[in-house]
Design a protein around this motif. Sequence first.
Motif, PDB file in Angstrom:
ATOM      1  N   GLY A  47      52.239 -33.423  51.226  1.00 34.92           N
ATOM      2  CA  GLY A  47      52.456 -31.982  51.142  1.00 34.92           C
ATOM      3  C   GLY A  47      51.669 -31.366  49.999  1.00 34.92           C
ATOM      4  O   GLY A  47      50.710 -31.956  49.500  1.00 34.92           O
ATOM      5  N   PRO A  48      52.114 -30.223  49.562  1.00 31.63           N
ATOM      6  CA  PRO A  48      51.411 -29.539  48.473  1.00 31.63           C
ATOM      7  C   PRO A  48      51.592 -30.232  47.125  1.00 31.63           C
ATOM      8  O   PRO A  48      50.903 -29.916  46.168  1.00 31.63           O
ATOM      9  CB  PRO A  48      52.063 -28.152  48.460  1.00 31.63           C
ATOM     10  N   ASN A  49      52.529 -31.172  47.068  1.00 34.21           N
ATOM     11  CA  ASN A  49      52.810 -31.882  45.827  1.00 34.21           C
ATOM     12  C   ASN A  49      53.194 -33.323  46.155  1.00 34.21           C
ATOM     13  O   ASN A  49      53.393 -33.674  47.309  1.00 34.21           O
ATOM     14  CB  ASN A  49      53.951 -31.204  45.072  1.00 34.21           C
ATOM     15  N   THR A  50      53.294 -34.136  45.127  1.00 33.52           N
ATOM     16  CA  THR A  50      53.774 -35.499  45.296  1.00 33.52           C
ATOM     17  C   THR A  50      55.288 -35.488  45.158  1.00 33.52           C
ATOM     18  O   THR A  50      55.835 -34.858  44.254  1.00 33.52           O
ATOM     19  CB  THR A  50      53.151 -36.438  44.248  1.00 33.52           C
ATOM     20  N   LEU A  51      55.951 -36.208  46.060  1.00 29.12           N
ATOM     21  CA  LEU A  51      57.406 -36.323  46.056  1.00 29.12           C
ATOM     22  C   LEU A  51      57.771 -37.792  45.952  1.00 29.12           C
ATOM     23  O   LEU A  51      57.386 -38.597  46.804  1.00 29.12           O
ATOM     24  CB  LEU A  51      57.984 -35.716  47.336  1.00 29.12           C
ATOM     25  N   VAL A  52      58.497 -38.139  44.884  1.00 30.72           N
ATOM     26  CA  VAL A  52      58.966 -39.503  44.658  1.00 30.72           C
ATOM     27  C   VAL A  52      60.470 -39.501  44.888  1.00 30.72           C
ATOM     28  O   VAL A  52      61.184 -38.695  44.292  1.00 30.72           O
ATOM     29  CB  VAL A  52      58.664 -39.969  43.212  1.00 30.72           C
ATOM     30  N   THR A  53      60.952 -40.398  45.758  1.00 26.53           N
ATOM     31  CA  THR A  53      62.390 -40.483  46.005  1.00 26.53           C
ATOM     32  C   THR A  53      62.850 -41.927  45.901  1.00 26.53           C
ATOM     33  O   THR A  53      62.070 -42.857  46.071  1.00 26.53           O
ATOM     34  CB  THR A  53      62.767 -39.914  47.389  1.00 26.53           C
ATOM     35  N   SER A  54      64.142 -42.088  45.616  1.00 25.28           N
ATOM     36  CA  SER A  54      64.733 -43.406  45.468  1.00 25.28           C
ATOM     37  C   SER A  54      66.177 -43.371  45.953  1.00 25.28           C
ATOM     38  O   SER A  54      66.766 -42.297  46.087  1.00 25.28           O
ATOM     39  CB  SER A  54      64.656 -43.839  43.998  1.00 25.28           C
ATOM     40  N   ARG A  55      66.747 -44.551  46.208  1.00 22.63           N
ATOM     41  CA  ARG A  55      68.045 -44.644  46.869  1.00 22.63           C
ATOM     42  C   ARG A  55      69.257 -44.608  45.959  1.00 22.63           C
ATOM     43  O   ARG A  55      70.262 -43.992  46.305  1.00 22.63           O
ATOM     44  CB  ARG A  55      68.129 -45.943  47.684  1.00 22.63           C
ATOM     45  N   LYS A  56      69.204 -45.330  44.829  1.00 22.57           N
ATOM     46  CA  LYS A  56      70.440 -45.577  44.078  1.00 22.57           C
ATOM     47  C   LYS A  56      70.132 -46.054  42.666  1.00 22.57           C
ATOM     48  O   LYS A  56      68.983 -46.384  42.344  1.00 22.57           O
ATOM     49  CB  LYS A  56      71.268 -46.630  44.807  1.00 22.57           C
ATOM     50  N   PRO A  57      71.167 -46.140  41.810  1.00 20.54           N
ATOM     51  CA  PRO A  57      70.945 -46.579  40.433  1.00 20.54           C
ATOM     52  C   PRO A  57      70.243 -47.931  40.313  1.00 20.54           C
ATOM     53  O   PRO A  57      69.436 -48.120  39.401  1.00 20.54           O
ATOM     54  CB  PRO A  57      72.351 -46.624  39.837  1.00 20.54           C
ATOM     55  N   ALA A  58      70.494 -48.851  41.210  1.00 17.65           N
ATOM     56  CA  ALA A  58      69.847 -50.159  41.127  1.00 17.65           C
ATOM     57  C   ALA A  58      68.328 -50.056  41.274  1.00 17.65           C
ATOM     58  O   ALA A  58      67.599 -50.953  40.839  1.00 17.65           O
ATOM     59  CB  ALA A  58      70.417 -51.105  42.189  1.00 17.65           C
ATOM     60  N   ASP A  59      67.847 -48.975  41.874  1.00 20.48           N
ATOM     61  CA  ASP A  59      66.411 -48.775  42.079  1.00 20.48           C
ATOM     62  C   ASP A  59      65.736 -48.034  40.925  1.00 20.48           C
ATOM     63  O   ASP A  59      64.537 -47.748  40.993  1.00 20.48           O
ATOM     64  CB  ASP A  59      66.172 -47.977  43.369  1.00 20.48           C
TER      65      ASP A  59
END
Length: 180
Positions: free
Chosen positions: A151-163
């Motif tokens: 998209g117009p920007n980078t998006l970083v996502t993660s699942r949970k505290p362990a990650d």
Amino acid sequence: MRIAFLTAPEGVEQAELTGPWQAAAETGETPQLISTRPGTVRSMNHLDWGETFPVDATAEQASPEEFDALVLPGGVANPDALRLDEAAVAFARAFFEAGKPVAAICHAPWTLIEADVVRGRTLTSWPSLRTDLRNAGATWVDEPVAVDDSGPNTLVTSRKPADIPQFNDAMLREFGKVAA
């Protein structure tokens, strides 16, 4: 680099706030806590109350132009409250409109769904958001970290505290591209 951490006044998962905050601060970045109300933010350690943290500015006071990147910590209550606050949703949406990187963990994509910025993007999250993200037009993956730069920007996502270790590495790498 100035990084906004957007949270509701109560219910942010403490590890998802403090882990990325500490990682950013250790690399010389300047994290700032933005919330929907002045004062303090009360965190959670899963289902138990955690520590409180001082708010630097409210979403209405802060200008996304002042920041280079945005972090949205999770917890269940935090993004559920943020997505009901127009100023918080507009604050998050502004980072996408400006092409600035965003990192979100656990339930935080709820705020992004409300901001209508996930359509066509690939994200991960806490598994219970899978259907919500798909219904909003996103592709959901079950991985420790997803980095989407379509998209117009980078998006970083993660699942949970362990990650969080993998999340921090990806967040700092992607945010570093802005500073370079």
